[in-house]
Design an enzyme around this catalytic site. Structure first.
Site, PDB file in Angstrom:
ATOM      1  N   CYS A   1     -18.819  42.564  57.832  1.00 49.77           N
ATOM      2  CA  CYS A   1     -20.183  42.739  58.343  1.00 49.77           C
ATOM      3  C   CYS A   1     -20.762  41.426  58.877  1.00 49.77           C
ATOM      4  O   CYS A   1     -20.346  40.954  59.922  1.00 49.77           O
ATOM      5  CB  CYS A   1     -21.065  43.380  57.264  1.00 49.77           C
ATOM      6  SG  CYS A   1     -22.606  44.046  57.923  1.00 49.77           S
TER       7      CYS A   1
ATOM      8  N   HIS B   1     -18.147  48.195  55.642  1.00 44.38           N
ATOM      9  CA  HIS B   1     -18.063  47.623  54.285  1.00 44.38           C
ATOM     10  C   HIS B   1     -16.941  48.288  53.482  1.00 44.38           C
ATOM     11  O   HIS B   1     -17.199  49.141  52.634  1.00 44.38           O
ATOM     12  CB  HIS B   1     -19.404  47.786  53.555  1.00 44.38           C
ATOM     13  CG  HIS B   1     -20.437  46.805  53.997  1.00 44.38           C
ATOM     14  ND1 HIS B   1     -20.529  45.528  53.461  1.00 44.38           N
ATOM     15  CD2 HIS B   1     -21.403  46.891  54.937  1.00 44.38           C
ATOM     16  CE1 HIS B   1     -21.510  44.882  54.046  1.00 44.38           C
ATOM     17  NE2 HIS B   1     -22.068  45.682  54.946  1.00 44.38           N
TER      18      HIS B   1
ATOM     19  N   GLU C   1     -15.320  47.166  51.023  1.00 39.15           N
ATOM     20  CA  GLU C   1     -15.418  46.888  49.571  1.00 39.15           C
ATOM     21  C   GLU C   1     -16.200  47.987  48.853  1.00 39.15           C
ATOM     22  O   GLU C   1     -15.851  48.374  47.735  1.00 39.15           O
ATOM     23  CB  GLU C   1     -16.031  45.499  49.331  1.00 39.15           C
ATOM     24  CG  GLU C   1     -17.545  45.371  49.433  1.00 39.15           C
ATOM     25  CD  GLU C   1     -18.093  45.470  50.859  1.00 39.15           C
ATOM     26  OE1 GLU C   1     -17.293  45.596  51.803  1.00 39.15           O
ATOM     27  OE2 GLU C   1     -19.337  45.447  51.006  1.00 39.15           O
TER      28      GLU C   1
END
Ligand code: MN
Length: 256
Positions: free
Chosen positions: A127, A230, A232
């Site tokens: 990001c 994202h 994660e």
């Protein structure tokens, strides 16, 4: 007696070498500042650990010697997301819709990334991390997609749980990202109002959305894989496909 001591010392040395060779890679995770703390959203460190890396949170500093030692200590780097970047860094005045900017973090992230590249440490940038890299190498950003993109666009600031995907991206074949994810269309999450405008010199676009927004860039030479989404959060939510991005970083850390 003496020979027993010598044998014991040899045993200790061999054991130490064996332990050193089996060490898990240390994965640096860049941080941000809260009002009173150094912070990293939990999903970043969880995703690194789920992939088999030891997560090391790197605090913001303007001390160049410390930044160099942070990079010397780690085997690979995750550059995390966060606030908008100061547009003066890429020669633009602030748009009315620009969010709050944190110049000290901008400067730290730039120095950290440059040091990691200089030392040949593999990078996964996420990001804002992608956006910093784009700026370092001469690129620019759309400061706010709704007010500056100038073309029809899809929703990039999802309101649903960030652990769930909200739009698809088309991955460019013959890219590192394609090799890792092995798929042309992938569902990803999206929590950004800024995006790459002019692409950084020497980088390849590896994914886009249907509205043309750049969702991933990479540089094989600089050992960088960067994504606008994202992974994660999706990994922390149980997504196995996105875990491949972190497994790939661990592999690259071990082969550096
Ligand atoms: Mn998006």
């Amino acid at each position: 007696m003496r020979s027993k001591i010598v044998l014991f010392i040899i045993f200790c040395v061999i054991t130490q070498i064996a332990i050193a060779q089996n060490k898990l890679p240390l994965i640096g995770v860049s941080s941000s500042w809260g009002d009173t703390d150094t912070r990293v959203p939990k999903a970043y460190v969880e995703a690194v650990m789920m992939a088999g890396g030891v997560a090391v949170v790197l605090p913001i500093t303007d001390n160049k010697e410390m930044i160099e030692q942070q990079i010397d200590t780690i085997d690979a780097l995750v550059v995390t997301g966060g606030a908008d970047l100061n547009p003066l860094l890429y020669g633009e005045e602030p748009n009315a819709a620009l969010g709050k900017v944190y110049e000290q973090r901008d400067e730290y992230d730039i120095a950290l990334i440059k040091m990691a590249i200089k030392k040949g440490k593999p990078i996964l940038a996420i990001c804002r991390g992608l956006q910093v890299i784009n700026i370092i190498y001469g690129g620019t950003l759309y400061q706010d997609i709704p007010s500056t993109y100038g073309k029809p666009y899809i929703k990039h600031d999802q309101e649903r749980d960030v652990k769930l995907g909200s739009h698809t991206v088309t991955i460019v074949k013959d890219t590192q990202l394609y090799k890792i994810l092995q798929s042309e269309k992938v569902l990803v999450n999206s929590t950004h109002h800024q995006a790459v405008n002019k692409l950084a010199d020497g980088f390849t676009v590896s994914a886009r959305t249907s509205d043309g927004i750049i969702e991933a860039i990479e540089s094989v030479e600089k050992k960088i894989i960067a994504v606008q989404f994202h992974p994660e959060e999706m990994v922390y939510g149980g997504n196995k496909l996105m875990l491949k991005l972190f497994h790939n970083l661990i592999q690259r850390a071990e082969n550096k």
